[in-house]
Design a protein around this motif. Structure first.
Motif, PDB file in Angstrom:
ATOM      1  N   VAL A  16       6.647 -18.725 -13.520  1.00  0.00           N
ATOM      2  CA  VAL A  16       6.139 -20.068 -13.820  1.00  0.00           C
ATOM      3  C   VAL A  16       6.146 -20.862 -12.520  1.00  0.00           C
ATOM      4  O   VAL A  16       7.197 -21.027 -11.885  1.00  0.00           O
ATOM      5  CB  VAL A  16       7.008 -20.763 -14.890  1.00  0.00           C
ATOM      6  N   SER A  17       4.982 -21.363 -12.115  1.00  0.00           N
ATOM      7  CA  SER A  17       4.905 -21.957 -10.774  1.00  0.00           C
ATOM      8  C   SER A  17       3.657 -22.811 -10.628  1.00  0.00           C
ATOM      9  O   SER A  17       2.767 -22.804 -11.479  1.00  0.00           O
ATOM     10  CB  SER A  17       4.871 -20.844  -9.720  1.00  0.00           C
ATOM     11  N   ASP A  18       3.623 -23.541  -9.511  1.00  0.00           N
ATOM     12  CA  ASP A  18       2.444 -24.332  -9.167  1.00  0.00           C
ATOM     13  C   ASP A  18       1.932 -23.898  -7.801  1.00  0.00           C
ATOM     14  O   ASP A  18       2.705 -23.492  -6.926  1.00  0.00           O
ATOM     15  CB  ASP A  18       2.785 -25.826  -9.139  1.00  0.00           C
ATOM     16  N   VAL A  19       0.641 -24.004  -7.624  1.00  0.00           N
ATOM     17  CA  VAL A  19      -0.014 -23.627  -6.373  1.00  0.00           C
ATOM     18  C   VAL A  19       0.445 -24.514  -5.218  1.00  0.00           C
ATOM     19  O   VAL A  19       0.462 -24.090  -4.063  1.00  0.00           O
ATOM     20  CB  VAL A  19      -1.548 -23.709  -6.560  1.00  0.00           C
ATOM     21  N   SER A  20       0.850 -25.757  -5.514  1.00  0.00           N
ATOM     22  CA  SER A  20       1.243 -26.696  -4.466  1.00  0.00           C
ATOM     23  C   SER A  20       2.757 -26.781  -4.289  1.00  0.00           C
ATOM     24  O   SER A  20       3.257 -27.728  -3.683  1.00  0.00           O
ATOM     25  CB  SER A  20       0.679 -28.094  -4.769  1.00  0.00           C
ATOM     26  N   CYS A  21       3.486 -25.788  -4.791  1.00  0.00           N
ATOM     27  CA  CYS A  21       4.945 -25.761  -4.707  1.00  0.00           C
ATOM     28  C   CYS A  21       5.380 -24.793  -3.612  1.00  0.00           C
ATOM     29  O   CYS A  21       5.225 -23.580  -3.762  1.00  0.00           O
ATOM     30  CB  CYS A  21       5.524 -25.335  -6.062  1.00  0.00           C
ATOM     31  N   GLN A  49       2.318 -17.973 -14.797  1.00  0.00           N
ATOM     32  CA  GLN A  49       2.182 -19.009 -15.807  1.00  0.00           C
ATOM     33  C   GLN A  49       2.068 -20.378 -15.135  1.00  0.00           C
ATOM     34  O   GLN A  49       2.689 -20.620 -14.098  1.00  0.00           O
ATOM     35  CB  GLN A  49       3.382 -18.977 -16.758  1.00  0.00           C
ATOM     36  N   PRO A  50       1.292 -21.289 -15.745  1.00  0.00           N
ATOM     37  CA  PRO A  50       0.988 -22.562 -15.080  1.00  0.00           C
ATOM     38  C   PRO A  50       2.087 -23.614 -15.217  1.00  0.00           C
ATOM     39  O   PRO A  50       2.746 -23.727 -16.247  1.00  0.00           O
ATOM     40  CB  PRO A  50      -0.280 -23.026 -15.805  1.00  0.00           C
ATOM     41  N   PHE A  51       2.239 -24.366 -14.157  1.00  0.00           N
ATOM     42  CA  PHE A  51       3.104 -25.544 -14.134  1.00  0.00           C
ATOM     43  C   PHE A  51       2.489 -26.493 -13.121  1.00  0.00           C
ATOM     44  O   PHE A  51       2.170 -26.081 -12.006  1.00  0.00           O
ATOM     45  CB  PHE A  51       4.529 -25.163 -13.721  1.00  0.00           C
ATOM     46  N   PHE A 173     -10.928 -22.479 -20.496  1.00  0.00           N
ATOM     47  CA  PHE A 173      -9.515 -22.167 -20.269  1.00  0.00           C
ATOM     48  C   PHE A 173      -8.637 -23.397 -20.062  1.00  0.00           C
ATOM     49  O   PHE A 173      -7.435 -23.259 -19.820  1.00  0.00           O
ATOM     50  CB  PHE A 173      -9.332 -21.190 -19.090  1.00  0.00           C
ATOM     51  N   ALA A 174      -9.212 -24.590 -20.192  1.00  0.00           N
ATOM     52  CA  ALA A 174      -8.393 -25.809 -20.054  1.00  0.00           C
ATOM     53  C   ALA A 174      -7.360 -25.894 -21.172  1.00  0.00           C
ATOM     54  O   ALA A 174      -6.181 -26.180 -20.925  1.00  0.00           O
ATOM     55  CB  ALA A 174      -9.286 -27.049 -20.050  1.00  0.00           C
ATOM     56  N   ALA A 175      -7.794 -25.644 -22.400  1.00  0.00           N
ATOM     57  CA  ALA A 175      -6.871 -25.736 -23.543  1.00  0.00           C
ATOM     58  C   ALA A 175      -5.779 -24.680 -23.438  1.00  0.00           C
ATOM     59  O   ALA A 175      -4.606 -24.946 -23.739  1.00  0.00           O
ATOM     60  CB  ALA A 175      -7.644 -25.580 -24.849  1.00  0.00           C
ATOM     61  N   GLU A 176      -6.158 -23.482 -22.979  1.00  0.00           N
ATOM     62  CA  GLU A 176      -5.178 -22.399 -22.864  1.00  0.00           C
ATOM     63  C   GLU A 176      -4.118 -22.726 -21.800  1.00  0.00           C
ATOM     64  O   GLU A 176      -2.922 -22.481 -22.007  1.00  0.00           O
ATOM     65  CB  GLU A 176      -5.883 -21.081 -22.502  1.00  0.00           C
ATOM     66  N   VAL A 177      -4.556 -23.280 -20.678  1.00  0.00           N
ATOM     67  CA  VAL A 177      -3.611 -23.633 -19.618  1.00  0.00           C
ATOM     68  C   VAL A 177      -2.676 -24.740 -20.088  1.00  0.00           C
ATOM     69  O   VAL A 177      -1.455 -24.671 -19.881  1.00  0.00           O
ATOM     70  CB  VAL A 177      -4.358 -24.049 -18.335  1.00  0.00           C
ATOM     71  N   ARG A 178      -3.219 -25.745 -20.733  1.00  0.00           N
ATOM     72  CA  ARG A 178      -2.369 -26.843 -21.216  1.00  0.00           C
ATOM     73  C   ARG A 178      -1.365 -26.341 -22.255  1.00  0.00           C
ATOM     74  O   ARG A 178      -0.214 -26.778 -22.277  1.00  0.00           O
ATOM     75  CB  ARG A 178      -3.232 -27.965 -21.797  1.00  0.00           C
ATOM     76  N   ALA A 179      -1.807 -25.427 -23.100  1.00  0.00           N
ATOM     77  CA  ALA A 179      -0.904 -24.875 -24.115  1.00  0.00           C
ATOM     78  C   ALA A 179       0.247 -24.121 -23.455  1.00  0.00           C
ATOM     79  O   ALA A 179       1.410 -24.235 -23.884  1.00  0.00           O
ATOM     80  CB  ALA A 179      -1.670 -23.953 -25.063  1.00  0.00           C
ATOM     81  N   GLU A 181       1.391 -24.598 -20.378  1.00  0.00           N
ATOM     82  CA  GLU A 181       2.237 -25.593 -19.719  1.00  0.00           C
ATOM     83  C   GLU A 181       3.202 -26.231 -20.707  1.00  0.00           C
ATOM     84  O   GLU A 181       4.404 -26.379 -20.438  1.00  0.00           O
ATOM     85  CB  GLU A 181       1.369 -26.674 -19.065  1.00  0.00           C
ATOM     86  N   GLN A 182       2.691 -26.598 -21.872  1.00  0.00           N
ATOM     87  CA  GLN A 182       3.529 -27.227 -22.894  1.00  0.00           C
ATOM     88  C   GLN A 182       4.571 -26.256 -23.430  1.00  0.00           C
ATOM     89  O   GLN A 182       5.709 -26.640 -23.721  1.00  0.00           O
ATOM     90  CB  GLN A 182       2.651 -27.766 -24.023  1.00  0.00           C
ATOM     91  N   LEU A 183       4.189 -24.989 -23.530  1.00  0.00           N
ATOM     92  CA  LEU A 183       5.121 -23.970 -24.020  1.00  0.00           C
ATOM     93  C   LEU A 183       6.346 -23.885 -23.117  1.00  0.00           C
ATOM     94  O   LEU A 183       7.492 -23.910 -23.602  1.00  0.00           O
ATOM     95  CB  LEU A 183       4.417 -22.610 -24.073  1.00  0.00           C
ATOM     96  N   TYR A 184       6.125 -23.817 -21.821  1.00  0.00           N
ATOM     97  CA  TYR A 184       7.253 -23.654 -20.902  1.00  0.00           C
ATOM     98  C   TYR A 184       8.038 -24.946 -20.727  1.00  0.00           C
ATOM     99  O   TYR A 184       9.265 -24.910 -20.603  1.00  0.00           O
ATOM    100  CB  TYR A 184       6.765 -23.088 -19.564  1.00  0.00           C
ATOM    101  N   GLN A 185       7.353 -26.082 -20.751  1.00  0.00           N
ATOM    102  CA  GLN A 185       8.080 -27.347 -20.702  1.00  0.00           C
ATOM    103  C   GLN A 185       8.935 -27.512 -21.958  1.00  0.00           C
ATOM    104  O   GLN A 185      10.083 -27.971 -21.871  1.00  0.00           O
ATOM    105  CB  GLN A 185       7.100 -28.508 -20.560  1.00  0.00           C
TER     106      GLN A 185
END
Length: 223
Positions: A16-21, A49-51, A173-179, A181-185
């Motif tokens: 779980v990570s961000d491209v700007s981290c 996974q997105p963050f 894929f916007a909805a999938e990415v947001r889902a 993100e919310q899952l891991y948060q």
């Protein structure tokens, strides 16, 4: 006399990570070095996974020093010391940070949409795109919210450029990415990188390779 070959333990790893981290770039290189060391005893199924560290960041981005002062109250001296520490840690795991080239923080949502798509495009494609994004931003100071750059990076790692362009021009894929993100948060992940092994073991932060080796070895032994 017959011998029985050891079958490597297969571990599912969600990174779980961000491209700007920056610590995510350090952590990924550290994890990969650990997996190289464990080759033959551990086999990894790696999923990114997105963050988003800055989900409300505008398309123009923000000056890094200004951003760090606003978000963390960091003085210019503290920011400079932190950046040098990050550069040195990156160097220790073979990742090059060019701090002079990277002057702004950008929105990364489109990059996450492409990464989500890349996972289904063949073995290694998502990893290759993730590494290309880290290099473009941290080593070359490029803008990871620039859609033309994203298309070029996708093509560079063997993905279909026109398909990438079509995704970016839509909300696919916007909805999938947001889902995700919310899952891991919702699972309590509020800082990255967070390395989740077999959906239940958490290794937090951009750890050195030795830490990953020890943790993965222990998890594999109990798998």
């Amino acid at each position: 006399m017959s011998t029985t070959a050891t079958v490597p333990a297969t571990l599912k790893i969600d990174f779980v990570s961000d491209v700007s981290c920056p610590w995510c770039a350090i952590g990924l290189n550290g994890l990969q070095q650990a997996l190289d060391e464990l080759q033959g005893s551990v086999q990894a199924e790696l999923h990114f996974q997105p963050f988003e560290l800055n989900p409300n960041m505008g398309p123009e981005g923000q000056d890094i020093a200004e951003h760090l002062a606003e978000k963390y109250g960091a003085s210019p001296e503290q920011s400079a010391a932190n950046r040098e520490a990050i550069r040195q840690r990156g160097e220790s795991v073979g990742f090059r940070f060019d701090m002079a080239a990277r002057g702004r923080i950008y929105n990364t949502f489109d990059a996450h949409r492409l990464l989500h798509w890349a996972e289904g495009q063949g073995p290694g494609r998502q990893l290759a795109l993730k590494k290309a994004l880290f290099e473009a931003y941290f080593s070359q100071g490029q803008n990871p919210s620039d859609r033309e750059l994203l298309v070029n990076l996708a093509a560079r790692v063997g993905l279909d450029a026109e398909r990438a362009r079509a995704i970016l021009a839509s909300d696919e894929f916007a909805a999938e990415v947001r889902a995700q993100e919310q899952l891991y948060q919702g699972a309590g992940i509020h800082s990255v990188p967070a390395v989740i092994v077999n959906d239940r073991h958490l290794i937090q932060g951009g750890q050195p390779p030795a830490v990953f080796v020890q943790a993965l070895r222990q998890i594999a032994a109990g798998a």
